[in-house]
Each structure stands twice: as C-alpha cells, then as structure tokens.
Write an enzyme that holds these catalytic residues in place. Structure first.
Site, PDB file in Angstrom:
ATOM      1  N   GLY A  20       0.832  -0.838  -0.185  1.00 46.46           N
ATOM      2  CA  GLY A  20       0.034  -0.041   0.188  1.00 46.46           C
ATOM      3  C   GLY A  20       0.774   1.120  -0.069  1.00 46.46           C
ATOM      4  CB  THR A  71      -7.969   2.054   0.931  1.00 45.70           C
ATOM      5  OG1 THR A  71      -7.508   1.387   0.206  1.00 45.70           O
ATOM      6  CG2 THR A  71      -7.004   2.240   2.412  1.00 45.70           C
ATOM      7  CE1 TYR A 108       0.588   4.853  10.364  1.00 39.93           C
ATOM      8  CE2 TYR A 108       0.288   3.359   9.426  1.00 39.93           C
ATOM      9  CZ  TYR A 108       1.065   4.017  10.049  1.00 39.93           C
ATOM     10  OH  TYR A 108       2.362   4.168  10.019  1.00 39.93           O
ATOM     11  CB  THR A 110      -9.514   7.736   7.778  1.00 37.12           C
ATOM     12  OG1 THR A 110     -10.341   8.598   6.672  1.00 37.12           O
ATOM     13  CG2 THR A 110     -10.904   6.840   8.382  1.00 37.12           C
ATOM     14  CE1 TYR A 134     -11.317   3.575   4.239  1.00 33.95           C
ATOM     15  CE2 TYR A 134     -11.865   6.070   4.437  1.00 33.95           C
ATOM     16  CZ  TYR A 134     -10.947   4.940   5.146  1.00 33.95           C
ATOM     17  OH  TYR A 134      -9.073   5.120   4.803  1.00 33.95           O
TER      18      TYR A 134
HETATM   19  N1  LIG Z   1      -5.689   6.510   1.129  1.00 34.63           N
HETATM   20  C1  LIG Z   1      -6.155   7.826   2.045  1.00 34.63           C
HETATM   21  O1  LIG Z   1      -6.295   8.763   1.668  1.00 34.63           O
HETATM   22  C2  LIG Z   1      -6.297   7.038   3.367  1.00 34.63           C
HETATM   23  C3  LIG Z   1      -6.315   8.735   4.432  1.00 34.63           C
HETATM   24  C4  LIG Z   1      -6.357   9.033   5.770  1.00 34.63           C
HETATM   25  C5  LIG Z   1      -6.641   7.155   5.813  1.00 34.63           C
HETATM   26  N2  LIG Z   1      -6.038   6.248   5.588  1.00 34.63           N
HETATM   27  C6  LIG Z   1      -5.943   5.122   6.033  1.00 34.63           C
HETATM   28  O2  LIG Z   1      -4.435   5.062   6.109  1.00 34.63           O
HETATM   29  C7  LIG Z   1      -3.700   3.409   6.336  1.00 34.63           C
HETATM   30  C8  LIG Z   1      -2.875   3.219   4.590  1.00 34.63           C
HETATM   31  O3  LIG Z   1      -3.954   3.493   3.466  1.00 34.63           O
HETATM   32  P1  LIG Z   1      -3.054   3.054   2.027  1.00 34.63           P
HETATM   33  O4  LIG Z   1      -3.751   4.549   1.330  1.00 34.63           O
HETATM   34  O5  LIG Z   1      -1.617   3.438   2.235  1.00 34.63           O
HETATM   35  O6  LIG Z   1      -4.279   2.347   1.658  1.00 34.63           O
HETATM   36  P2  LIG Z   1      -3.561   1.687   0.393  1.00 34.63           P
HETATM   37  O7  LIG Z   1      -2.993   2.924  -0.807  1.00 34.63           O
HETATM   38  O8  LIG Z   1      -4.891   1.199   0.030  1.00 34.63           O
HETATM   39  O9  LIG Z   1      -3.129  -0.166   1.237  1.00 34.63           O
HETATM   40  C9  LIG Z   1      -4.276  -0.827   1.343  1.00 34.63           C
HETATM   41  C10 LIG Z   1      -2.554  -2.470   1.578  1.00 34.63           C
HETATM   42  O10 LIG Z   1      -4.243  -3.123   2.382  1.00 34.63           O
HETATM   43  C11 LIG Z   1      -4.285  -4.414   1.775  1.00 34.63           C
HETATM   44  N3  LIG Z   1      -5.870  -5.174   1.466  1.00 34.63           N
HETATM   45  C12 LIG Z   1      -6.796  -4.944   1.508  1.00 34.63           C
HETATM   46  N4  LIG Z   1      -8.105  -5.529   1.693  1.00 34.63           N
HETATM   47  C13 LIG Z   1      -6.852  -6.880   2.105  1.00 34.63           C
HETATM   48  C14 LIG Z   1      -6.842  -7.953   3.093  1.00 34.63           C
HETATM   49  N5  LIG Z   1      -8.081  -8.408   3.386  1.00 34.63           N
HETATM   50  N6  LIG Z   1      -6.546  -8.664   4.275  1.00 34.63           N
HETATM   51  C15 LIG Z   1      -4.980  -7.637   4.005  1.00 34.63           C
HETATM   52  N7  LIG Z   1      -4.819  -7.073   3.399  1.00 34.63           N
HETATM   53  C16 LIG Z   1      -5.811  -5.944   2.595  1.00 34.63           C
HETATM   54  C17 LIG Z   1      -4.236  -3.555  -0.255  1.00 34.63           C
HETATM   55  O11 LIG Z   1      -4.243  -4.881  -0.781  1.00 34.63           O
HETATM   56  P3  LIG Z   1      -4.560  -5.017  -2.201  1.00 34.63           P
HETATM   57  O12 LIG Z   1      -4.068  -3.507  -3.298  1.00 34.63           O
HETATM   58  O13 LIG Z   1      -4.161  -6.623  -2.835  1.00 34.63           O
HETATM   59  O14 LIG Z   1      -6.451  -4.488  -2.570  1.00 34.63           O
HETATM   60  C18 LIG Z   1      -3.507  -2.946  -0.029  1.00 34.63           C
HETATM   61  O15 LIG Z   1      -1.877  -3.658  -0.261  1.00 34.63           O
HETATM   62  C19 LIG Z   1      -5.602   2.677   5.923  1.00 34.63           C
HETATM   63  O16 LIG Z   1      -5.767   2.254   7.325  1.00 34.63           O
HETATM   64  C20 LIG Z   1      -6.290   3.710   5.633  1.00 34.63           C
HETATM   65  O17 LIG Z   1      -7.674   3.405   6.425  1.00 34.63           O
HETATM   66  C21 LIG Z   1      -5.270   7.019   4.115  1.00 34.63           C
END
Ligand SMILES: NC(=O)c1ccc[n+]([C@@H]2O[C@H](COP(=O)([O-])OP(=O)(O)OC[C@H]3O[C@@H](n4cnc5c(N)ncnc54)[C@H](OP(=O)(O)O)[C@@H]3O)[C@@H](O)[C@H]2O)c1
Length: 300
Positions: A20, A71, A108, A110, A134
């Site tokens: 991710g 996400t 983490y 959000t 979400y």
């Molecule tokens: N992106 C944002 O703007 C944002 C904002 C606020 C908070 N956050 C939080 O920050 C954290 C990191 O976000 P990010 O943007 O780095 O996330 P990301 O790029 O979407 O990566 C999430 C990872 O989790 C994996 N995943 C999905 N389903 C899974 C499962 N069942 N078991 C194990 N792994 C699984 C995904 O694999 P696949 O790709 O194979 O599905 C991916 O590698 C998360 O907690 C998110 O909620 C994100």
C-alpha cells in the site's frame, strides 16, 4: 509490553500492508530501525482470524504495524460488510493477539471518521460521526484497537498521496495529460499528506516509544497530517502547476461544488486535523502540504 531493554538489540516489526501507499514507504523507512517481516494480501488476509493469528504467532514481533485496509471509499457503500471485516473485525483480532503477546500495535485511521461539521481543526477527543460505510468501518477498527487494552499508537491520517499507488495526485496528473480542462470540487477541505512523511513520522514516534522508560505513556490516538489545508480544487491546481510541463494538456482547473460531482459515499466538507498532540508528545511537526507536494513532484 516488551521494554526498551528487550528491544534494544533488534526490534522485530511485522508490517502488514507492505504494498500500500503507506506500507511501501514504511518498509524503506523502518529498515534501519528494525528487522522487518513484511506481508500483504493474499499471504495475510484481514478477513481471516486464523490468518492474522498465525502471522503474529509465527513472526513473534515486538511491534505489529497495520498499514493494510479496505480503502475504496465509494465501493465500501456497496460492500459495507467486507469493509467492516477488513477495517473493523481484522484490527480487533490483531489487537487481541498483540495484547496477548505484549506486542505494541501501530494502526492507521482516517479523517473520514468525522462528519466535517466542525469549523476549527479536529482534535483527537472530538466525537466521531462518520458519514459513510468506509468511515464507520475505520471507526470500528479504532475503537477495537483501544478496547483491546494493549499498548498502541493510532495515527489518524488525511488525504494520503505519494508517487506510488492509487491516489488523487496520480489521477490528476494522468487526467492533466489527457484533458485541457479539469473540474474539481472546491467545497471539501483537508490536509493532503505525503505517504513518505507518514512513514517517517511513524518511525520517529515509534523509536521514541520503544526507547522510553515507560512506553505505555505514549499509548493513544494521534492526528498525523501535513500543516495547512486546501480544497481538492486547490490541491489539483497545485499538482497541475508543479507537474512536468512536458506532455501536460491541462490549461484550466475549474472549481465546482460537490453537488456537481456526486459520489456514492458522502464525504466530510471540512476534515482538517489538528496535530498539536503529536507535536506536544513526540516533538514532531509536519511541514505545509504544498512543500511536500513540491518534493514529491521534483522526484517524479
Ligand atoms: N488513502 C487515504 O487517503 C487515506 C486517508 C486517511 C487514512 N488512510 C488510512 O491509512 C492506511 C493506509 O492507507 P493506504 O492509502 O496506504 O492504503 P492502500 O494504498 O489502499 O493499501 C492498502 C493495502 O491493504 C491491502 N489489503 C486490502 N484488503 C486486505 C485484506 N483483506 N487483508 C490484508 N490486506 C489487505 C491492500 O491489498 P490489495 O491492493 O491487494 O487490495 C493494500 O496493499 C489505511 O488504514 C487507510 O484507511 C488512508
């Protein structure tokens, strides 16, 4: 929890979500600090209690970092159960396993746990009120990690972007190469935050906690976001201005209201996070969002 003496030699970190946006940056940032065991879906599946327990038991970490999540904010509206399993139930099992083995858990959250009605920046104690599936699933995860009763750090993030993965910056850059005009909402405000800074801040906070005489004093929830704030429109304009001119077609970023860009999930109109607690506790302060954006685009 294992103390500084136990971990001084070579802390072992189990990093879940290595592919991710945040997980990928954590993998490189944490490398000098610890022995890292990295995993992602499908080797680990957060919908499976067995899978979670097996990874924690087999890798015997001092720290487990959960950077994995469901996400897809809009898709979650049609898959709320899956989102809840991955973001709510999975972290609950992880927290329970971490507590049993005296492992520190980093998780983490959000800005989407808030409804956006507050004019001032949100502080950690403000009552959450998620507007979509979400946000509800992430809130359930946060509450479960706290209820697990073990040592933990929960970092609440906002508008994460970086040079890798699926994010707004990369989408805007692609569209700006395809179209002369982009239309982007200007009535949602947040703090665009570079994934690399999230990883570096996590590593610095973690190092302080692991080295502390009383690590439990650090347990808690912290807002972790860039300084300043902007709208998606302001963010898009900055991206288009700063991206390489070569191949760029876009000459205008038009501001539009959310009503002209309907999405399945309702989003908070203002989810600026106050990071005062992070500064007070760890002495860490993130730079303005547009400074980081310049750095990211200098590299791409
Ligand atoms: N992106 C944002 O703007 C944002 C904002 C606020 C908070 N956050 C939080 O920050 C954290 C990191 O976000 P990010 O943007 O780095 O996330 P990301 O790029 O979407 O990566 C999430 C990872 O989790 C994996 N995943 C999905 N389903 C899974 C499962 N069942 N078991 C194990 N792994 C699984 C995904 O694999 P696949 O790709 O194979 O599905 C991916 O590698 C998360 O907690 C998110 O909620 C994100």
């Amino acid at each position: 929890m294992k103390t500084a003496d136990d971990t001084a030699a070579a802390p072992r970190i189990l990093l879940i979500g290595k592919i991710g946006q945040v997980g990928w940056e954590l993998r490189r940032t944490l490398a000098p600090l610890a022995q890292i065991i990295c995993v992602d879906f499908p080797e680990i599946d957060l919908t499976s209690g067995d899978s979670i327990r097996r990874w924690v038991r087999d890798s015997r970490p001092n720290v487990v970092i959960n950077a994995a999540a469901y996400t897809a904010v809009d898709k979650a509206e049609s898959e709320p159960d899956l989102a809840m399993k991955i973001n709510g139930t999975g972290p609950a099992i992880l927290a329970e396993e971490a507590k049993k083995s005296g492992t520190l858990m980093v998780h983490y959250s959000t800005d989407y746990v808030f409804d956006g009605a507050k004019k001032d920046p949100y502080v950690e104690t403000d009552p959450p009120n998620p507007l979509g599936a979400y946000g509800r699933s992430k809130l359930a995860g946060d509450e479960a990690v706290r209820a697990g009763g073990g040592e933990h750090l929960i970092f609440r993030l906002c508008w994460v972007y970086g040079a890798r993965g699926q994010n707004f910056m990369l989408t805007m850059m692609r569209l700006a190469r395809e179209r002369e005009k982009l239309r982007v909402v200007n009535d949602q405000t947040g703090c665009p935050t570079w994934s690399r800074l999230i990883a570096e801040t996590t590593a610095l906070a973690l190092k302080q906690m692991l080295g502390a005489r009383d690590p439990s004093a650090f347990t808690g929830t912290y807002h972790l976001a860039a300084s300043g704030a902007t709208s998606w429109h302001g963010f898009a304009e900055a991206i288009v201005d700063l991206m390489p001119a070569e191949g760029r077609k876009c000459v205008m970023v038009e501001p539009i209201p959310t009503s002209e860009y309907p999405t399945p999930a309702k989003r908070p109109s203002r989810s600026v996070l106050s990071c005062e607690k992070l500064r007070r506790t760890f002495g860490l302060h993130l730079p303005p969002w547009d400074e980081s954006l310049k750095q990211v685009l200098e590299r791409s």
